[in-house]
Design a protein around this motif. Structure first.
Motif, PDB file in Angstrom:
ATOM      1  N   VAL A 277       0.842  -1.207   0.000  1.00 42.01           N
ATOM      2  CA  VAL A 277       0.000   0.000   0.000  1.00 42.01           C
ATOM      3  C   VAL A 277       0.872   1.250   0.000  1.00 42.01           C
ATOM      4  CG1 VAL A 277      -1.667   1.321   1.367  1.00 42.01           C
ATOM      5  CG2 VAL A 277      -1.920  -1.158   1.124  1.00 42.01           C
ATOM      6  N   MET A 278       1.966   1.189   0.723  1.00 45.52           N
ATOM      7  CA  MET A 278       2.860   2.337   0.827  1.00 45.52           C
ATOM      8  C   MET A 278       3.449   2.708  -0.529  1.00 45.52           C
ATOM      9  SD  MET A 278       6.094   2.748   3.408  1.00 45.52           S
ATOM     10  CE  MET A 278       7.016   1.397   2.636  1.00 45.52           C
ATOM     11  N   GLY A 279       3.651   1.719  -1.387  1.00 44.06           N
ATOM     12  CA  GLY A 279       4.287   1.972  -2.664  1.00 44.06           C
ATOM     13  C   GLY A 279       3.431   2.744  -3.645  1.00 44.06           C
ATOM     14  N   VAL A 280       2.112   2.701  -3.478  1.00 44.40           N
ATOM     15  CA  VAL A 280       1.223   3.383  -4.427  1.00 44.40           C
ATOM     16  C   VAL A 280       1.441   4.889  -4.387  1.00 44.40           C
ATOM     17  CG1 VAL A 280      -1.170   3.817  -5.058  1.00 44.40           C
ATOM     18  CG2 VAL A 280      -0.489   1.550  -4.237  1.00 44.40           C
ATOM     19  N   GLY A 281       1.274   5.477  -3.191  1.00 45.02           N
ATOM     20  CA  GLY A 281       1.483   6.914  -3.064  1.00 45.02           C
ATOM     21  C   GLY A 281       2.929   7.303  -3.258  1.00 45.02           C
ATOM     22  N   SER A 282       3.842   6.433  -2.821  1.00 43.76           N
ATOM     23  CA  SER A 282       5.270   6.738  -2.914  1.00 43.76           C
ATOM     24  C   SER A 282       5.718   6.889  -4.356  1.00 43.76           C
ATOM     25  CB  SER A 282       6.075   5.643  -2.223  1.00 43.76           C
ATOM     26  OG  SER A 282       7.438   5.937  -2.274  1.00 43.76           O
ATOM     27  N   ALA A 283       5.393   5.914  -5.198  1.00 40.85           N
ATOM     28  CA  ALA A 283       5.796   5.973  -6.602  1.00 40.85           C
ATOM     29  C   ALA A 283       5.120   7.131  -7.322  1.00 40.85           C
ATOM     30  CB  ALA A 283       5.460   4.657  -7.290  1.00 40.85           C
ATOM     31  N   GLY A 284       3.825   7.351  -7.021  1.00 40.30           N
ATOM     32  CA  GLY A 284       3.106   8.435  -7.671  1.00 40.30           C
ATOM     33  C   GLY A 284       3.683   9.794  -7.346  1.00 40.30           C
ATOM     34  N   LEU A 285       3.959  10.046  -6.073  1.00 41.39           N
ATOM     35  CA  LEU A 285       4.519  11.342  -5.668  1.00 41.39           C
ATOM     36  C   LEU A 285       5.965  11.492  -6.135  1.00 41.39           C
ATOM     37  CD1 LEU A 285       3.296  13.749  -4.015  1.00 41.39           C
ATOM     38  CD2 LEU A 285       1.923  11.673  -4.132  1.00 41.39           C
ATOM     39  N   ALA A 286       6.696  10.386  -6.207  1.00 44.59           N
ATOM     40  CA  ALA A 286       8.073  10.463  -6.709  1.00 44.59           C
ATOM     41  C   ALA A 286       8.087  10.974  -8.141  1.00 44.59           C
ATOM     42  CB  ALA A 286       8.739   9.095  -6.626  1.00 44.59           C
ATOM     43  N   LEU A 287       7.167  10.472  -8.964  1.00 46.70           N
ATOM     44  CA  LEU A 287       7.072  10.932 -10.346  1.00 46.70           C
ATOM     45  C   LEU A 287       6.622  12.383 -10.421  1.00 46.70           C
ATOM     46  CD1 LEU A 287       5.479   7.759 -11.984  1.00 46.70           C
ATOM     47  CD2 LEU A 287       7.823   8.585 -12.282  1.00 46.70           C
ATOM     48  N   ALA A 288       5.784  12.791  -9.468  1.00 43.84           N
ATOM     49  CA  ALA A 288       5.252  14.154  -9.482  1.00 43.84           C
ATOM     50  C   ALA A 288       6.277  15.194  -9.065  1.00 43.84           C
ATOM     51  CB  ALA A 288       4.030  14.240  -8.565  1.00 43.84           C
ATOM     52  N   VAL A 289       7.394  14.766  -8.497  1.00 42.47           N
ATOM     53  CA  VAL A 289       8.419  15.714  -8.059  1.00 42.47           C
ATOM     54  C   VAL A 289       8.904  16.582  -9.217  1.00 42.47           C
ATOM     55  CG1 VAL A 289      10.811  15.861  -7.242  1.00 42.47           C
ATOM     56  CG2 VAL A 289       9.187  14.393  -6.063  1.00 42.47           C
ATOM     57  N   ALA A 290       8.915  16.026 -10.422  1.00 39.26           N
ATOM     58  CA  ALA A 290       9.370  16.781 -11.587  1.00 39.26           C
ATOM     59  C   ALA A 290       8.507  18.009 -11.829  1.00 39.26           C
ATOM     60  CB  ALA A 290       9.365  15.887 -12.825  1.00 39.26           C
ATOM     61  N   LEU A 291       7.305  18.024 -11.283  1.00 32.57           N
ATOM     62  CA  LEU A 291       6.379  19.144 -11.491  1.00 32.57           C
ATOM     63  C   LEU A 291       6.466  20.192 -10.385  1.00 32.57           C
ATOM     64  CD1 LEU A 291       3.227  17.073 -12.573  1.00 32.57           C
ATOM     65  CD2 LEU A 291       4.976  18.092 -14.051  1.00 32.57           C
ATOM     66  N   PHE A 292       7.240  19.921  -9.340  1.00 34.26           N
ATOM     67  CA  PHE A 292       7.347  20.870  -8.241  1.00 34.26           C
ATOM     68  C   PHE A 292       8.015  22.159  -8.721  1.00 34.26           C
ATOM     69  CE2 PHE A 292       7.548  17.453  -4.654  1.00 34.26           C
ATOM     70  CZ  PHE A 292       6.218  17.143  -4.908  1.00 34.26           C
ATOM     71  N   PRO A 293       7.579  23.315  -8.233  1.00 33.90           N
ATOM     72  CA  PRO A 293       8.234  24.581  -8.621  1.00 33.90           C
ATOM     73  C   PRO A 293       9.644  24.663  -8.057  1.00 33.90           C
ATOM     74  CG  PRO A 293       6.638  24.941  -6.855  1.00 33.90           C
ATOM     75  CD  PRO A 293       6.450  23.519  -7.310  1.00 33.90           C
ATOM     76  N   THR A 294      10.520  25.341  -8.758  1.00 29.76           N
ATOM     77  CA  THR A 294      11.916  25.437  -8.324  1.00 29.76           C
ATOM     78  C   THR A 294      12.058  26.184  -7.005  1.00 29.76           C
ATOM     79  OG1 THR A 294      12.167  27.421  -9.697  1.00 29.76           O
ATOM     80  CG2 THR A 294      12.835  25.315 -10.663  1.00 29.76           C
ATOM     81  N   ARG A 295      11.096  27.042  -6.686  1.00 29.69           N
ATOM     82  CA  ARG A 295      11.187  27.762  -5.403  1.00 29.69           C
ATOM     83  C   ARG A 295      10.973  26.829  -4.211  1.00 29.69           C
ATOM     84  NH1 ARG A 295       6.456  29.442  -7.814  1.00 29.69           N
ATOM     85  NH2 ARG A 295       4.500  28.941  -6.720  1.00 29.69           N
ATOM     86  N   PHE A 296      10.404  25.654  -4.462  1.00 27.95           N
ATOM     87  CA  PHE A 296      10.302  24.614  -3.425  1.00 27.95           C
ATOM     88  C   PHE A 296      11.629  23.880  -3.441  1.00 27.95           C
ATOM     89  CE2 PHE A 296       7.632  20.697  -1.920  1.00 27.95           C
ATOM     90  CZ  PHE A 296       8.176  20.834  -0.653  1.00 27.95           C
ATOM     91  N   THR A 297      12.597  24.373  -2.686  1.00 27.72           N
ATOM     92  CA  THR A 297      13.988  23.943  -2.791  1.00 27.72           C
ATOM     93  C   THR A 297      14.180  22.491  -2.359  1.00 27.72           C
ATOM     94  OG1 THR A 297      14.499  24.699  -0.558  1.00 27.72           O
ATOM     95  CG2 THR A 297      14.790  26.284  -2.351  1.00 27.72           C
ATOM     96  N   LEU A 298      15.302  21.930  -2.775  1.00 25.88           N
ATOM     97  CA  LEU A 298      15.595  20.534  -2.459  1.00 25.88           C
ATOM     98  C   LEU A 298      15.683  20.297  -0.962  1.00 25.88           C
ATOM     99  CD1 LEU A 298      18.268  19.695  -5.193  1.00 25.88           C
ATOM    100  CD2 LEU A 298      15.861  19.040  -5.158  1.00 25.88           C
ATOM    101  N   ARG A 299      16.361  21.182  -0.259  1.00 27.06           N
ATOM    102  CA  ARG A 299      16.504  20.977   1.180  1.00 27.06           C
ATOM    103  C   ARG A 299      15.165  21.141   1.894  1.00 27.06           C
ATOM    104  NH1 ARG A 299      19.837  26.222   3.503  1.00 27.06           N
ATOM    105  NH2 ARG A 299      18.426  27.841   2.764  1.00 27.06           N
ATOM    106  N   ALA A 300      14.289  22.005   1.365  1.00 23.95           N
ATOM    107  CA  ALA A 300      12.958  22.158   1.957  1.00 23.95           C
ATOM    108  C   ALA A 300      12.110  20.912   1.704  1.00 23.95           C
ATOM    109  CB  ALA A 300      12.270  23.394   1.377  1.00 23.95           C
TER     110      ALA A 300
END
Length: 440
Positions: A277-300
């Motif tokens: 069950v954990m893998g469903v949201g994990s894989a989906g959000l991992a792919l969505a990281v490419a869509l995050f705005p650059t102002r949402f910094t890596l360390r944040a």
């Protein structure tokens, strides 16, 4: 080992018309690389399962799986350094064939009269020969993006690729244990190791022979200076290694504690399904990281998503039902994928010149070492104190991930060397470059 595309066209990067990553990798690269990394996620749980069944001791099984992790910790980074020096193909071919044969041999040995000491030795060698497919795949793809794609395509391709690679790792670390449980329960406990061995020989060999394995860096023709090994001890990079070790500890502690809980419910074979069950949201959000705005910094991102993991794991000891566990794991999964993507992205940006495969291999080894230790420690505590105590351990692992993120934030503020303005690796990184990338 000159790149085929270069030798055929003789063009400089700016003159090469293709701008897509798949032009250089080919259609079948990603399926091959995905299946090739699956045995890496199966071997720790496979060894644990086979030893428990054959030797009847959970503590010895935990020790055996820990030996796999120890072997990976000791030799895994050396495999990465060898790939940086001699190329991936020869390293992968030798490691893949040897590891595949050892996995099949272990399935026989554990059911024989062989001594426990010999079993531990074989488990250790399995870890030392584990092919580092995930880290080497990242190294290949990042090299292609940074050196062969048009500048306008680099940032988007890099973000999408790192998101996919981390999602693939997360998926195999969910699917791998699930397959082990499925094969062990439906056929025999030794079968997962045989299956992992066959997959290793077939698909790691295919991955090694893929044309991307001989795509030489434009800086590698003996002219570029390779950073000294001591550069790997950079505080920022150490923080990333500790953080990703924490993720591995979390994987091992979570799966083992879930097994203990489901065993109390009388259905231990369902642990893999609940864990999935954990893998469903994990894989989906991992792919969505490419869509995050650059102002949402890596360390944040690291702190935000690792804190979400910690919050979810803190509810596990209070689980009174499978439904509670499933809800908690669904929330935790939302944090796991983006955390892994972020850690690998920072690790790539912090790679010293000529040491990219070494760094990626260290990070990949840290995951399997953490999984091994997490499984062994949680198994021992669960056997002695019960499933409730075992379910408290994932929060300890998550705390380590958060603390490592805080440490990285501190070192980034003090000036951590990294990559170019978007986080892509460079041969001469600067403080201002990493700051512009959002990692600072």
């Amino acid at each position: 080992m000159n790149n085929t595309h270069e030798s055929q066209s003789g063009a400089e990067p700016s003159e090469v018309s293709p701008t897509s990553l798949i032009h250089y990798t080919g259609t079948f690269y990603f399926p091959i690389a995905f299946v090739a990394r699956l045995p890496f996620a199966m071997m720790v749980v496979g060894v644990l399962t086979a030893v428990v069944s054959a030797r009847g001791s959970l503590s010895f099984a935990g020790l055996s799986s820990a030996m796999v992790g120890l072997g990976t910790a000791v030799v895994g980074p050396l495999l990465g350094a060898s790939a940086d020096r001699f190329g991936q193909r020869v390293v992968l071919l030798l490691a893949g064939v040897t590891n595949g044969l050892l996995l099949v041999g272990f399935a026989w040995a554990v059911n024989s009269t062989m001594s426990n000491a010999a079993i531990l030795a074989i488990a250790f060698v399995i870890g030392t020969t584990a092919p580092q497919v995930g880290p080497m795949s990242r190294t290949r793809l990042v090299r292609i993006i940074s050196e062969r794609l048009a500048p306008a395509r680099k940032v988007r391709s890099f973000n999408s690729t790192m998101a996919y690679e981390s999602a693939a790792d997360e998926t195999v670390f969910i699917v791998g244990p699930f397959l082990v449980g499925l094969l062990a329960s439906m056929v025999a406990p030794w079968l997962p190791l045989v299956a992992a061995g066959v997959l290793t020989i077939m698909f790691v060999t295919a991955f090694a022979l893929h044309p991307t394995s001989t795509m030489q860096s434009r800086e590698d023709d003996g002219k570029a200076e390779v950073a000294p090994l001591r550069s790997l001890a950079h505080p920022g990079l150490v923080s990333v290694v500790v953080g990703i070790l924490g993720v591995g500890l979390f994987f091992g502690a979570t799966l083992t504690s879930l097994t203990a809980f489901m065993n109390d419910q009388g259905t231990p074979e369902r642990a893999g399904l609940v864990y999935g069950v954990m893998g469903v949201g994990s894989a989906g959000l991992a792919l969505a990281v490419a869509l995050f705005p650059t102002r949402f910094t890596l360390r944040a991102r690291w702190l935000v998503f690792s804190s979400l993991i910690l919050a979810g794991t803190m509810t596990l000891p209070f689980a009174g039902s499978v439904t509670h566990l499933v809800m908690a794991l669904a929330i935790i999964g939302v944090g796991v994928g983006p955390t892994l993507v972020t850690q690998y992205s920072i690790g790539s940006a912090l790679s010293p010149a000529g040491r990219s495969t070494t760094v990626m291999t260290i990070l990949g080894s840290a995951v399997i070492v953490g999984q091994s230790l997490g499984s062994a420690i949680t198994g021992a505590i669960g056997e002695r104190f019960g499933s409730t105590a075992a379910l408290a351990l994932p929060s300890g692992a998550a705390s380590l991930v958060v603390l490592a993120g805080v440490s990285y934030w501190f070192f980034a503020d003090r000036g951590v060397h990294g990559g170019d303005e978007r986080g892509l690796p460079t041969s001469t990184p600067t403080d201002s470059a990493l700051e512009m990338s959002g990692a600072r």
